[in-house]
Design a protein around this motif. Structure first.
Motif, PDB file in Angstrom:
ATOM      1  N   ASP A  22       0.840  -1.199   0.000  1.00 50.81           N
ATOM      2  CA  ASP A  22       0.000   0.000   0.000  1.00 50.81           C
ATOM      3  C   ASP A  22       0.877   1.252   0.000  1.00 50.81           C
ATOM      4  OD1 ASP A  22       0.851   0.576   2.610  1.00 50.81           O
ATOM      5  OD2 ASP A  22      -0.804  -0.556   3.489  1.00 50.81           O
ATOM      6  N   ASP A  23       0.233   2.377  -0.209  1.00 52.48           N
ATOM      7  CA  ASP A  23       0.979   3.622  -0.364  1.00 52.48           C
ATOM      8  C   ASP A  23       1.812   3.961   0.865  1.00 52.48           C
ATOM      9  OD1 ASP A  23      -0.087   3.944  -2.842  1.00 52.48           O
ATOM     10  OD2 ASP A  23      -1.572   5.445  -2.262  1.00 52.48           O
ATOM     11  N   ALA A  24       1.233   3.786   2.030  1.00 51.32           N
ATOM     12  CA  ALA A  24       1.950   4.166   3.247  1.00 51.32           C
ATOM     13  C   ALA A  24       3.212   3.325   3.416  1.00 51.32           C
ATOM     14  CB  ALA A  24       1.030   4.007   4.457  1.00 51.32           C
ATOM     15  N   THR A  25       3.116   2.050   3.092  1.00 57.37           N
ATOM     16  CA  THR A  25       4.290   1.183   3.194  1.00 57.37           C
ATOM     17  C   THR A  25       5.349   1.592   2.180  1.00 57.37           C
ATOM     18  OG1 THR A  25       2.885  -0.635   3.930  1.00 57.37           O
ATOM     19  CG2 THR A  25       5.079  -1.208   3.104  1.00 57.37           C
ATOM     20  N   LEU A  26       4.898   1.911   0.979  1.00 55.69           N
ATOM     21  CA  LEU A  26       5.857   2.356  -0.035  1.00 55.69           C
ATOM     22  C   LEU A  26       6.567   3.631   0.399  1.00 55.69           C
ATOM     23  CD1 LEU A  26       3.822   1.743  -3.327  1.00 55.69           C
ATOM     24  CD2 LEU A  26       5.945   0.596  -2.663  1.00 55.69           C
ATOM     25  N   LEU A  27       5.802   4.569   0.936  1.00 52.49           N
ATOM     26  CA  LEU A  27       6.417   5.830   1.352  1.00 52.49           C
ATOM     27  C   LEU A  27       7.399   5.593   2.494  1.00 52.49           C
ATOM     28  CD1 LEU A  27       6.177   8.768   0.432  1.00 52.49           C
ATOM     29  CD2 LEU A  27       4.642   9.154   2.360  1.00 52.49           C
ATOM     30  N   SER A  28       7.030   4.717   3.387  1.00 46.05           N
ATOM     31  CA  SER A  28       7.914   4.391   4.505  1.00 46.05           C
ATOM     32  C   SER A  28       9.204   3.737   4.003  1.00 46.05           C
ATOM     33  CB  SER A  28       7.174   3.467   5.471  1.00 46.05           C
ATOM     34  OG  SER A  28       8.035   3.010   6.472  1.00 46.05           O
ATOM     35  N   ARG A  29       9.050   2.860   3.051  1.00 43.88           N
ATOM     36  CA  ARG A  29      10.242   2.199   2.514  1.00 43.88           C
ATOM     37  C   ARG A  29      11.112   3.177   1.744  1.00 43.88           C
ATOM     38  NH1 ARG A  29       8.964  -4.007   1.232  1.00 43.88           N
ATOM     39  NH2 ARG A  29      10.931  -3.792   0.146  1.00 43.88           N
ATOM     40  N   HIS A  30      10.463   4.104   1.054  1.00 44.46           N
ATOM     41  CA  HIS A  30      11.244   5.137   0.367  1.00 44.46           C
ATOM     42  C   HIS A  30      12.034   5.958   1.384  1.00 44.46           C
ATOM     43  CE1 HIS A  30      12.361   8.625  -1.969  1.00 44.46           C
ATOM     44  NE2 HIS A  30      11.632   9.396  -1.181  1.00 44.46           N
ATOM     45  N   ALA A  31      11.374   6.350   2.456  1.00 43.54           N
ATOM     46  CA  ALA A  31      12.052   7.156   3.475  1.00 43.54           C
ATOM     47  C   ALA A  31      13.197   6.385   4.119  1.00 43.54           C
ATOM     48  CB  ALA A  31      11.041   7.594   4.537  1.00 43.54           C
ATOM     49  N   ALA A  32      13.063   5.052   4.134  1.00 43.87           N
ATOM     50  CA  ALA A  32      14.125   4.216   4.712  1.00 43.87           C
ATOM     51  C   ALA A  32      15.240   3.936   3.724  1.00 43.87           C
ATOM     52  CB  ALA A  32      13.529   2.897   5.215  1.00 43.87           C
ATOM     53  N   GLY A  33      15.072   4.397   2.489  1.00 39.46           N
ATOM     54  CA  GLY A  33      16.149   4.242   1.528  1.00 39.46           C
ATOM     55  C   GLY A  33      15.902   3.264   0.403  1.00 39.46           C
ATOM     56  N   ASP A  34      14.732   2.675   0.353  1.00 38.64           N
ATOM     57  CA  ASP A  34      14.442   1.754  -0.747  1.00 38.64           C
ATOM     58  C   ASP A  34      14.437   2.538  -2.059  1.00 38.64           C
ATOM     59  OD1 ASP A  34      13.261   0.127  -2.692  1.00 38.64           O
ATOM     60  OD2 ASP A  34      12.076  -0.951  -1.195  1.00 38.64           O
ATOM     61  N   PRO A  35      15.327   2.211  -2.977  1.00 39.13           N
ATOM     62  CA  PRO A  35      15.455   3.027  -4.191  1.00 39.13           C
ATOM     63  C   PRO A  35      14.302   2.854  -5.177  1.00 39.13           C
ATOM     64  CG  PRO A  35      16.909   1.130  -4.309  1.00 39.13           C
ATOM     65  CD  PRO A  35      16.294   1.103  -2.934  1.00 39.13           C
ATOM     66  N   ASP A  36      13.495   1.834  -4.988  1.00 41.50           N
ATOM     67  CA  ASP A  36      12.437   1.564  -5.962  1.00 41.50           C
ATOM     68  C   ASP A  36      11.047   1.962  -5.493  1.00 41.50           C
ATOM     69  OD1 ASP A  36      14.347   0.359  -7.675  1.00 41.50           O
ATOM     70  OD2 ASP A  36      14.237  -1.473  -6.479  1.00 41.50           O
ATOM     71  N   ALA A  37      10.906   2.230  -4.223  1.00 43.99           N
ATOM     72  CA  ALA A  37       9.563   2.432  -3.671  1.00 43.99           C
ATOM     73  C   ALA A  37       8.887   3.680  -4.239  1.00 43.99           C
ATOM     74  CB  ALA A  37       9.629   2.515  -2.145  1.00 43.99           C
ATOM     75  N   PHE A  38       9.637   4.763  -4.350  1.00 47.06           N
ATOM     76  CA  PHE A  38       8.979   5.985  -4.815  1.00 47.06           C
ATOM     77  C   PHE A  38       8.579   5.875  -6.283  1.00 47.06           C
ATOM     78  CE2 PHE A  38       8.298  10.360  -5.990  1.00 47.06           C
ATOM     79  CZ  PHE A  38       7.639  10.846  -4.877  1.00 47.06           C
ATOM     80  N   GLY A  39       9.351   5.131  -7.037  1.00 46.08           N
ATOM     81  CA  GLY A  39       8.985   4.930  -8.436  1.00 46.08           C
ATOM     82  C   GLY A  39       7.616   4.290  -8.571  1.00 46.08           C
ATOM     83  N   GLU A  40       7.315   3.359  -7.684  1.00 43.89           N
ATOM     84  CA  GLU A  40       6.001   2.735  -7.713  1.00 43.89           C
ATOM     85  C   GLU A  40       4.923   3.738  -7.311  1.00 43.89           C
ATOM     86  OE1 GLU A  40       4.701   0.169  -8.849  1.00 43.89           O
ATOM     87  OE2 GLU A  40       2.753   0.123  -7.849  1.00 43.89           O
ATOM     88  N   LEU A  41       5.222   4.580  -6.333  1.00 41.92           N
ATOM     89  CA  LEU A  41       4.247   5.619  -5.965  1.00 41.92           C
ATOM     90  C   LEU A  41       4.008   6.572  -7.135  1.00 41.92           C
ATOM     91  CD1 LEU A  41       5.320   6.593  -2.323  1.00 41.92           C
ATOM     92  CD2 LEU A  41       3.115   5.625  -3.026  1.00 41.92           C
TER      93      LEU A  41
END
Lengths: 291, 185
Positions: B8-27
């Motif tokens: 879900d969006d919140a998890t993706l944003l959290s992962r992006h904030a933690a440094g996941d390089p791909d999460a924001f692309g999905e958002l």
């Protein structure tokens, strides 16, 4: 109603608003969607995001899941400092800083104005390499390990800043850092802004932040040079994001620095190109950035 | 690792904030069309909307860490996009107060006039606050509470703006001769 989490909303459910006796709500709902984002805009934004990602990646590794040693934010700085015998660190860092100073003066003398050539980005490359390299060379031998430790500590301190900037640069008198304030550990370096006038400063910075850019596009300005220029700027408190880009002012090389706060406030400085090797120069102009 | 598309969006944003390089692309992939539509409807200019939506996603990318989770990610993105759109509009027309636009000029209406264009033209003529409220609530399907969060105003203000905006649009759409382009009732 709560928004769906997949980015697509269903038709608004009834009862979310008062009754509409005008019928306008139905008319508005009947308007067609504008359509998908144009492909060229998608590519443009993806490119810009890739630049942002390339900038932040070294500072915020996804360490928790990928097994990188420090994970960006998990190092206990207090324990690290205790482990490193601070007395020895101070002594050797002092020697390294003195070595860097001698090297910088020598390079500056050799280069006259301190900047090679006069055109655009290549002009910022000191003849004997970057400031980082100079520091390592000058410190030599045993100083290298401790200088690396100091740089690591600064990087760790900066890593505590969730903005991805370098606000917490807890320098300990290391090479290339002005004595009167913290220097952003890793300003984002953007491609050259090209020729500009001092009165265009704010607009050109604004354009640079919104223009499509290629991650592969070289700036010609190294991180060490950008840090050197930032050292010359007195106003470094409270910013969350730091930027640097080369430019030309008339026939002379210049460097544009700018910073933003989380609330959108920003400021820009136009620096002489000499700041790349001489952090004691003064800004040529400065401007408040539009929010 | 979970497939990003399953998160879900919140998890993706959290992962992006933690440094996941791909999460924001999905958002970005997930929300780009909707934010593009919002920017386009807010600015009514494709070029300004392009800049605005780029600003919005860059701001979201950089400030993911400031997302507190007390609203939906989509609401947060709507707020960022509306603010970016208004910022861009005011840079282009810094002295123009959109709320002070004159009412639509009287037109020689014909029954063949495209109703859709009439509605869009009418929407463009109402004050900015009302137009934004109608855009969010009636066109983008946000609840009044969500629109209030996006606009930073009270829910009652959103309701009031929606009501007055609809009335203003209805008045604009009524022909000078008493014929409606299309009876909105």
């Amino acid at each position: 109603m709560t928004p769906s989490d997949d980015g697509h909303r269903s038709a608004p459910s009834p009862g979310t608003d008062d009754v509409d006796p005008t019928g306008i709500r139905d008319l508005l709902r009947s308007l067609p969607e504008p359509g998908p984002m144009p492909e060229d805009l998608v590519r443009r934004i993806e490119t810009r995001l890739a630049v942002e990602l390339a900038h932040r990646r070294p500072e915020a590794p996804f360490g928790d899941e990928r097994g990188t040693p420090h994970g960006g934010r998990v190092v206990d700085l207090g324990a690290e400092r205790t482990r490193r015998r601070p007395g020895r660190t101070v002594i050797i860092l002092g020697a390294a800083a003195a070595g860097l100073l001698v090297t910088a003066v020598t390079v500056s003398d050799l280069l006259g104005s301190g900047v090679v050539g006069g055109a655009d980005t290549a002009a910022f490359a000191p003849a004997s390499g970057s400031a980082d390299e100079e520091g390592s060379d000058a410190g030599g031998g045993a100083a290298d390990e401790e200088q690396a430790d100091a740089q690591e500590e600064r990087a760790e301190a900066a890593g505590d800043d969730s903005s991805g900037g370098a606000g917490g640069a807890a320098d300990e008198g290391g090479a290339g850092v002005a004595a009167d304030g913290a220097v952003p550990a890793d300003p984002l370096i953007l491609p050259s802004l090209g020729p500009l006038d001092a009165d265009q400063l704010a607009q050109r910075v604004d354009d640079a932040m919104t223009a499509p850019a290629s991650p592969a596009e070289s700036s010609g300005l190294t991180a060490a040079q950008a840090k050197s220029c930032w050292s010359a700027v007195a106003d470094q408190d409270g910013w969350e994001e730091w930027y640097a880009a080369p430019a030309t002012l008339g026939e002379q090389p210049a460097v544009v620095l700018w910073a933003r706060q989380g609330d959108g406030d920003g400021h820009a400085w136009l620096m002489p190109g000499e700041c790349a090797v001489n952090p004691s120069v003064q800004p040529l102009a400065d401007a408040v950035l539009p929010r | 690792m979970d497939a990003l598309t399953d998160l879900d969006d919140a998890t993706l944003l959290s992962r992006h904030a933690a440094g996941d390089p791909d999460a924001f692309g999905e958002l970005f992939r997930r929300h780009r069309d909707r934010m593009w539509a919002l920017a386009l409807r807010t600015t009514r200019d494709p070029e300004i909307a392009s800049d605005a939506v780029q600003d919005a996603f860059l701001n979201a990318f950089r400030r993911a860490g400031s997302f507190r989770g007390d609203s939906q990610v989509t609401t947060w993105l709507h707020r960022i996009t509306v603010n970016a759109s208004l910022d861009r509009l005011r840079r282009v027309r810094p002295t123009s107060d959109l709320a002070d636009h004159d009412p639509v000029e009287p037109r020689d209406r014909h029954h063949s006039v495209d109703v859709r264009l009439d509605v869009q033209a009418a929407l463009a003529q109402i004050p900015e606050g009302q137009r934004l409220a109608l855009t969010l609530v009636d066109m983008h399907g946000l609840s009044v509470a969500e629109a209030a969060s996006v606009l930073g105003v009270a829910e009652g203000t959103v309701k009031s703006r929606c009501s007055r905006g609809r009335e203003a649009m209805a008045a604009i759409l009524v022909s000078p001769h008493g014929h409606d382009a299309e009876d909105p009732r």
